[in-house]
Design a protein around this motif. Structure first.
Motif, PDB file in Angstrom:
ATOM      1  N   LYS A  30      -0.062  -1.050   2.263  1.00 14.30           N
ATOM      2  CA  LYS A  30       0.781  -1.567   3.336  1.00 14.30           C
ATOM      3  C   LYS A  30       1.482  -2.846   2.807  1.00 14.30           C
ATOM      4  O   LYS A  30       2.705  -3.068   3.019  1.00 14.30           O
ATOM      5  CB  LYS A  30       0.337  -1.625   4.680  1.00 14.30           C
ATOM      6  N   GLN A  31       0.565  -3.637   1.946  1.00 11.11           N
ATOM      7  CA  GLN A  31       1.134  -4.742   1.422  1.00 11.11           C
ATOM      8  C   GLN A  31       1.921  -4.549   0.211  1.00 11.11           C
ATOM      9  O   GLN A  31       2.449  -5.592  -0.490  1.00 11.11           O
ATOM     10  CB  GLN A  31       0.068  -5.976   1.187  1.00 11.11           C
ATOM     11  N   ILE A  32       1.965  -3.325  -0.427  1.00  8.41           N
ATOM     12  CA  ILE A  32       2.861  -3.159  -1.681  1.00  8.41           C
ATOM     13  C   ILE A  32       3.847  -2.555  -1.480  1.00  8.41           C
ATOM     14  O   ILE A  32       4.043  -1.427  -0.816  1.00  8.41           O
ATOM     15  CB  ILE A  32       1.860  -2.167  -2.590  1.00  8.41           C
ATOM     16  N   THR A  33       4.908  -3.176  -1.936  1.00 12.91           N
ATOM     17  CA  THR A  33       6.277  -2.850  -1.700  1.00 12.91           C
ATOM     18  C   THR A  33       6.733  -1.533  -2.195  1.00 12.91           C
ATOM     19  O   THR A  33       7.378  -0.535  -1.791  1.00 12.91           O
ATOM     20  CB  THR A  33       7.308  -4.042  -2.069  1.00 12.91           C
ATOM     21  N   ASP A  34       6.238  -0.977  -3.547  1.00  9.86           N
ATOM     22  CA  ASP A  34       6.655   0.126  -4.208  1.00  9.86           C
ATOM     23  C   ASP A  34       5.232   1.044  -4.195  1.00  9.86           C
ATOM     24  O   ASP A  34       5.031   1.649  -5.072  1.00  9.86           O
ATOM     25  CB  ASP A  34       7.175  -0.260  -5.505  1.00  9.86           C
ATOM     26  N   ARG A  35       4.625   0.911  -3.185  1.00 14.27           N
ATOM     27  CA  ARG A  35       3.468   1.755  -2.960  1.00 14.27           C
ATOM     28  C   ARG A  35       3.483   3.352  -3.440  1.00 14.27           C
ATOM     29  O   ARG A  35       2.630   3.925  -3.932  1.00 14.27           O
ATOM     30  CB  ARG A  35       2.783   1.867  -1.668  1.00 14.27           C
ATOM     31  N   GLU A  36       4.614   3.981  -3.104  1.00 14.02           N
ATOM     32  CA  GLU A  36       4.761   5.023  -3.234  1.00 14.02           C
ATOM     33  C   GLU A  36       4.959   5.375  -4.941  1.00 14.02           C
ATOM     34  O   GLU A  36       4.930   6.639  -5.543  1.00 14.02           O
ATOM     35  CB  GLU A  36       6.059   5.882  -2.760  1.00 14.02           C
ATOM     36  N   LYS A  37       5.133   4.416  -5.878  1.00 14.26           N
ATOM     37  CA  LYS A  37       5.362   4.682  -7.143  1.00 14.26           C
ATOM     38  C   LYS A  37       3.941   4.300  -7.875  1.00 14.26           C
ATOM     39  O   LYS A  37       3.775   4.976  -8.930  1.00 14.26           O
ATOM     40  CB  LYS A  37       6.380   3.732  -7.721  1.00 14.26           C
ATOM     41  N   SER A  38       3.280   3.202  -7.349  1.00 18.42           N
ATOM     42  CA  SER A  38       2.249   2.388  -8.127  1.00 18.42           C
ATOM     43  C   SER A  38       0.899   2.837  -7.248  1.00 18.42           C
ATOM     44  O   SER A  38      -0.230   2.633  -8.205  1.00 18.42           O
ATOM     45  CB  SER A  38       2.485   0.924  -8.335  1.00 18.42           C
ATOM     46  N   CYS A  39       0.960   3.376  -6.017  1.00 16.73           N
ATOM     47  CA  CYS A  39      -0.483   3.306  -5.508  1.00 16.73           C
ATOM     48  C   CYS A  39      -0.541   4.967  -4.968  1.00 16.73           C
ATOM     49  O   CYS A  39      -1.732   5.422  -5.219  1.00 16.73           O
ATOM     50  CB  CYS A  39      -0.529   2.399  -4.296  1.00 16.73           C
ATOM     51  N   ASP A  40       0.132   5.299  -3.911  1.00 13.67           N
ATOM     52  CA  ASP A  40       0.095   6.790  -3.364  1.00 13.67           C
ATOM     53  C   ASP A  40      -0.093   7.622  -4.409  1.00 13.67           C
ATOM     54  O   ASP A  40      -0.941   8.749  -4.197  1.00 13.67           O
ATOM     55  CB  ASP A  40       1.348   6.784  -2.667  1.00 13.67           C
ATOM     56  N   PRO A  41       0.667   7.534  -5.513  1.00 15.31           N
ATOM     57  CA  PRO A  41       0.334   9.139  -6.538  1.00 15.31           C
ATOM     58  C   PRO A  41      -0.959   9.320  -6.930  1.00 15.31           C
ATOM     59  O   PRO A  41      -1.296  10.444  -7.167  1.00 15.31           O
ATOM     60  CB  PRO A  41       1.307   8.624  -7.789  1.00 15.31           C
ATOM     61  N   CYS A  42      -1.803   8.264  -6.816  1.00 13.73           N
ATOM     62  CA  CYS A  42      -3.220   8.519  -7.190  1.00 13.73           C
ATOM     63  C   CYS A  42      -4.130   8.887  -6.167  1.00 13.73           C
ATOM     64  O   CYS A  42      -5.116   9.209  -6.268  1.00 13.73           O
ATOM     65  CB  CYS A  42      -3.589   7.115  -8.103  1.00 13.73           C
ATOM     66  N   HIS A  43      -3.672   8.567  -4.748  1.00 12.71           N
ATOM     67  CA  HIS A  43      -4.508   8.710  -3.795  1.00 12.71           C
ATOM     68  C   HIS A  43      -4.261  10.226  -3.063  1.00 12.71           C
ATOM     69  O   HIS A  43      -4.818  10.715  -2.172  1.00 12.71           O
ATOM     70  CB  HIS A  43      -4.174   7.792  -2.750  1.00 12.71           C
ATOM     71  N   ALA A  44      -3.027  10.752  -3.533  1.00 15.78           N
ATOM     72  CA  ALA A  44      -2.735  12.307  -2.921  1.00 15.78           C
ATOM     73  C   ALA A  44      -1.825  12.801  -4.094  1.00 15.78           C
ATOM     74  O   ALA A  44      -0.647  12.889  -3.878  1.00 15.78           O
ATOM     75  CB  ALA A  44      -2.033  12.345  -1.456  1.00 15.78           C
ATOM     76  N   PRO A  45      -2.612  13.063  -5.126  1.00 19.30           N
ATOM     77  CA  PRO A  45      -1.416  13.450  -6.450  1.00 19.30           C
ATOM     78  C   PRO A  45      -1.179  15.179  -6.465  1.00 19.30           C
ATOM     79  O   PRO A  45      -2.002  15.859  -5.806  1.00 19.30           O
ATOM     80  CB  PRO A  45      -2.353  13.003  -7.485  1.00 19.30           C
ATOM     81  N   GLU A  46      -0.161  15.348  -7.264  1.00 18.44           N
ATOM     82  CA  GLU A  46      -0.125  16.643  -7.633  1.00 18.44           C
ATOM     83  C   GLU A  46      -1.030  17.031  -8.471  1.00 18.44           C
ATOM     84  O   GLU A  46      -1.483  16.193  -9.125  1.00 18.44           O
ATOM     85  CB  GLU A  46       1.395  16.754  -8.178  1.00 18.44           C
ATOM     86  N   PRO A  47      -1.321  18.351  -8.846  1.00 18.90           N
ATOM     87  CA  PRO A  47      -2.343  18.746  -9.825  1.00 18.90           C
ATOM     88  C   PRO A  47      -1.926  18.140 -11.261  1.00 18.90           C
ATOM     89  O   PRO A  47      -0.700  18.144 -11.694  1.00 18.90           O
ATOM     90  CB  PRO A  47      -2.103  20.186  -9.810  1.00 18.90           C
ATOM     91  N   ILE A  48      -2.953  17.307 -11.823  1.00 13.07           N
ATOM     92  CA  ILE A  48      -2.640  16.505 -12.900  1.00 13.07           C
ATOM     93  C   ILE A  48      -2.585  17.325 -14.269  1.00 13.07           C
ATOM     94  O   ILE A  48      -1.990  16.960 -15.365  1.00 13.07           O
ATOM     95  CB  ILE A  48      -3.487  15.508 -13.135  1.00 13.07           C
ATOM     96  N   LEU A  49      -3.125  18.578 -14.255  1.00 16.43           N
ATOM     97  CA  LEU A  49      -2.942  19.481 -15.466  1.00 16.43           C
ATOM     98  C   LEU A  49      -1.418  19.997 -15.489  1.00 16.43           C
ATOM     99  O   LEU A  49      -0.995  20.470 -16.415  1.00 16.43           O
ATOM    100  CB  LEU A  49      -3.730  20.580 -15.164  1.00 16.43           C
ATOM    101  N   VAL A  50      -0.683  19.727 -14.163  1.00 18.57           N
ATOM    102  CA  VAL A  50       0.938  20.168 -14.148  1.00 18.57           C
ATOM    103  C   VAL A  50       1.525  18.967 -14.647  1.00 18.57           C
ATOM    104  O   VAL A  50       2.601  19.112 -15.208  1.00 18.57           O
ATOM    105  CB  VAL A  50       1.151  20.863 -12.799  1.00 18.57           C
ATOM    106  N   THR A  51       1.250  17.801 -14.039  1.00 23.85           N
ATOM    107  CA  THR A  51       2.005  16.601 -14.282  1.00 23.85           C
ATOM    108  C   THR A  51       1.644  15.968 -15.690  1.00 23.85           C
ATOM    109  O   THR A  51       2.484  15.422 -16.263  1.00 23.85           O
ATOM    110  CB  THR A  51       2.052  15.655 -13.149  1.00 23.85           C
ATOM    111  N   GLY A  52       0.628  16.543 -16.274  1.00 21.63           N
ATOM    112  CA  GLY A  52       0.165  15.742 -17.430  1.00 21.63           C
ATOM    113  C   GLY A  52      -0.737  14.858 -17.642  1.00 21.63           C
ATOM    114  O   GLY A  52      -0.733  14.012 -16.919  1.00 21.63           O
ATOM    115  N   ILE A  53      -1.985  15.212 -18.249  1.00 21.52           N
ATOM    116  CA  ILE A  53      -3.148  14.527 -18.356  1.00 21.52           C
ATOM    117  C   ILE A  53      -2.712  13.023 -19.008  1.00 21.52           C
ATOM    118  O   ILE A  53      -2.180  13.085 -20.064  1.00 21.52           O
ATOM    119  CB  ILE A  53      -4.191  15.037 -19.315  1.00 21.52           C
ATOM    120  N   GLY A  54      -3.094  11.929 -18.275  1.00 24.27           N
ATOM    121  CA  GLY A  54      -2.892  10.576 -18.721  1.00 24.27           C
ATOM    122  C   GLY A  54      -1.494  10.274 -18.421  1.00 24.27           C
ATOM    123  O   GLY A  54      -1.185   8.939 -18.288  1.00 24.27           O
ATOM    124  N   GLU A  55      -0.571  11.222 -17.849  1.00 21.88           N
ATOM    125  CA  GLU A  55       0.822  10.635 -17.293  1.00 21.88           C
ATOM    126  C   GLU A  55       0.492   9.970 -15.836  1.00 21.88           C
ATOM    127  O   GLU A  55      -0.570  10.533 -15.342  1.00 21.88           O
ATOM    128  CB  GLU A  55       1.614  11.680 -17.287  1.00 21.88           C
TER     129      GLU A  55
END
Length: 337
Positions: free
Chosen positions: A83-108
């Motif tokens: 809640k304290q991070i202004t751009d949480r949807e870019k820097s935080c949330d993607p790793c806490h509820a991600p799309e399949p990483i084999l689709v979006t790219g390993i390491g990306e």
């Protein structure tokens, strides 16, 4: 005779039409198959929601549902911090509820998914590929529900883990960068060596015997056992000096997260029990003094015969974690001869 003439005239044309129709149907299915991945993914997510993953892989599911991966989105500590991070949807949330990483790219950097966020980092996140198959290590039991694809990356999954835990622009989750500079990496160990120990268990309901596999618990800073193995320290005496030697055994920066704090307390007592000196060292990202992988750090104290040095190492999970809740990692004491 008249009917025979009619058949001779029209049957060839009819056969051509039927053949053309079959070709069109086949091509239609082939073309539509190109867009079937989305529906296959939708089917897999529905299956996860309906409990099919749980019913076929009960042992692995029980491990996962107790893990912080399963709680990645719902965890109160995370939500409070995010809640304290202004751009949480870019820097935080993607790793806490991600799309399949084999689709979006390993390491990306992962992409935040739209649905089922409460399941956090689920089996689909790490195993579902772009074709709708489930990828994994060798010896995966065959199943009729989904296709299995063997991928060697699961035998040494550091690159896989680095998708979330190796993003330099997200320091809170960048443990892999320092791990790659450790003796663990030099010895060809991976993140799984410590965080996914080998266990024997039934892989699925299709298994006939227990097989070796990696435990899906990913124990880390919430585990007392894991914390106790993350560092060692000892007291050495020589020439009226006591040296407290603290060594990082975690395989990456310690503490691993930017919000975590390690507290080293050293109490120096005279022979009659009176306190000569007390020192407290805070080790954290904020203090810019985190322990590098394999690093030994020394703290020296002048002592006399009969003096006692008492030390303890504690772990503060968040800045708001009160002292009674700090976790004891190690303690030692020594009397000067």
């Amino acid at each position: 005779m008249r009917y025979i003439v009619i058949l001779r005239r029209y049957v060839p044309s009819l056969c051509v039409c039927l053949l053309s129709l079959c070709i069109l149907v086949f091509l239609g299915k082939y073309v539509s198959g190109a867009g079937s991945d989305a529906s296959q993914h939708k089917e897999m997510y529905q299956a996860f929601k309906d409990g099919k993953c749980k019913s076929c892989h009960p042992a692995i599911w029980r491990e996962w549902e107790k893990s912080m991966h399963a709680q990645a989105w719902k965890d109160e500590i995370y939500q409070e911090a995010a809640k304290q991070i202004t751009d949480r949807e870019k820097s935080c949330d993607p790793c806490h509820a991600p799309e399949p990483i084999l689709v979006t790219g390993i390491g990306e950097m992962p992409k935040l998914r739209n649905g089922q966020r409460d399941s956090g980092v689920s089996c689909l996140v790490c195993h579902l590929d772009s074709d709708g198959a489930m990828q994994g290590p060798p010896a995966s039991a065959e199943t009729n529900f989904h296709a299995n694809v063997t991928n060697p990356i699961y035998k040494a999954p550091t690159k896989l883990c680095a998708t979330c835990h190796g993003q330099p622009n997200v320091p809170e989750h960048d443990q892999v960068s320092s791990f790659l500079e450790s003796s663990f990496a030099a010895e060809k160990k991976s993140c799984a060596t410590c965080h996914m120990p080998v266990v024997n268990r039934m892989q699925s309901t299709a298994s006939y015997e227990s097989l070796k596999g990696r435990k899906h618990t990913w124990q880390g800073s919430r585990s007392v056992t894991q914390l106790k193995s993350a560092a060692t320290f000892k007291i050495e005496l020589a020439d009226k000096q006591a040296t407290v030697i603290l060594q990082n055994k975690a395989g990456h920066l310690l503490p691993g997260g930017t919000l975590r704090v390690i507290v080293l307390d050293v109490t120096h007592l005279a022979p009659d029990g009176t306190q000569r000196e007390k020192k407290q060292v805070l080790i954290s990202a904020k203090a810019e003094n985190r322990l590098k992988p394999d690093e030994k750090r020394k703290f020296v104290f002048n002592v006399n015969s009969g003096d006692t040095l008492k030390t303890r190492l504690r772990y503060q999970l968040t800045p708001k974690t009160l002292e009674p809740e700090w976790i004891l990692m190690a303690e030692a004491s020594k009397i000067v001869p």
